[in-house]
Design a protein around this motif. Sequence first.
Motif, PDB file in Angstrom:
ATOM      1  N   ALA A 112      51.223 -16.731  53.200  1.00  0.00           N
ATOM      2  CA  ALA A 112      52.380 -17.499  53.661  1.00  0.00           C
ATOM      3  C   ALA A 112      52.619 -18.714  52.765  1.00  0.00           C
ATOM      4  O   ALA A 112      53.752 -19.024  52.410  1.00  0.00           O
ATOM      5  N   LEU A 115      54.139 -17.527  49.526  1.00  0.00           N
ATOM      6  CA  LEU A 115      55.538 -17.113  49.677  1.00  0.00           C
ATOM      7  C   LEU A 115      56.446 -18.241  50.174  1.00  0.00           C
ATOM      8  O   LEU A 115      57.656 -18.084  50.195  1.00  0.00           O
ATOM      9  N   TRP A 117      56.586 -19.204  53.248  1.00  0.00           N
ATOM     10  CA  TRP A 117      57.090 -18.735  54.535  1.00  0.00           C
ATOM     11  C   TRP A 117      56.161 -19.246  55.619  1.00  0.00           C
ATOM     12  O   TRP A 117      55.031 -19.668  55.358  1.00  0.00           O
ATOM     13  N   LYS A 118      56.598 -19.135  56.849  1.00  0.00           N
ATOM     14  CA  LYS A 118      55.743 -19.485  57.983  1.00  0.00           C
ATOM     15  C   LYS A 118      54.752 -18.337  58.205  1.00  0.00           C
ATOM     16  O   LYS A 118      55.119 -17.164  58.085  1.00  0.00           O
ATOM     17  N   ARG A 121      55.903 -15.513  60.455  1.00  0.00           N
ATOM     18  CA  ARG A 121      56.859 -14.568  59.863  1.00  0.00           C
ATOM     19  C   ARG A 121      56.138 -13.544  58.981  1.00  0.00           C
ATOM     20  O   ARG A 121      56.454 -12.356  59.014  1.00  0.00           O
ATOM     21  N   VAL A 122      55.166 -13.986  58.212  1.00  0.00           N
ATOM     22  CA  VAL A 122      54.391 -13.066  57.373  1.00  0.00           C
ATOM     23  C   VAL A 122      53.661 -12.066  58.266  1.00  0.00           C
ATOM     24  O   VAL A 122      53.690 -10.857  58.014  1.00  0.00           O
TER      25      VAL A 122
END
Length: 138
Positions: A112, A115, A117-118, A121-122
């Motif tokens: 995460a 990326l 991202w949270k 979400r991953v």
Amino acid sequence: MEREADAFAAEFLTPQKSILPLLSRRVDLAQLAGLSQTWGVSVSSLIYRYRELGLVSDATISRAYQRLRGLSGQPGFAPESVRGYPGERPVMLRKAFELAEQDTGLTIRALAVELAWKPARVGELLGMPDSRPVLRLV
């Protein structure tokens, strides 16, 4: 060009080889409502598919659209957001993550961060939703 785009979208979302055996020879809106839930497409697009596949006459398609308009707002016929549709889960992505996890010790949190991202979400994309309880203020 618009017809070609519509034809491509219809074939992509409801491939002829897969959807044809499921469509009855008569336009049955109740059956189409069920197929709509399974395939994640609108009843209207399934009626359109009938036309494209030449399964019924244009007059029948016109009547089906009229009946559908009369049912708008009813359960199974009201427009729904795609947010509620779970969609497909990428199997290969999870397998790749599991291999990286075994080989290098990769974690969801580290992926995460990489990326940006949270982590939730991953995990969701990997088919590994966060199982921790959600705390809410009451």
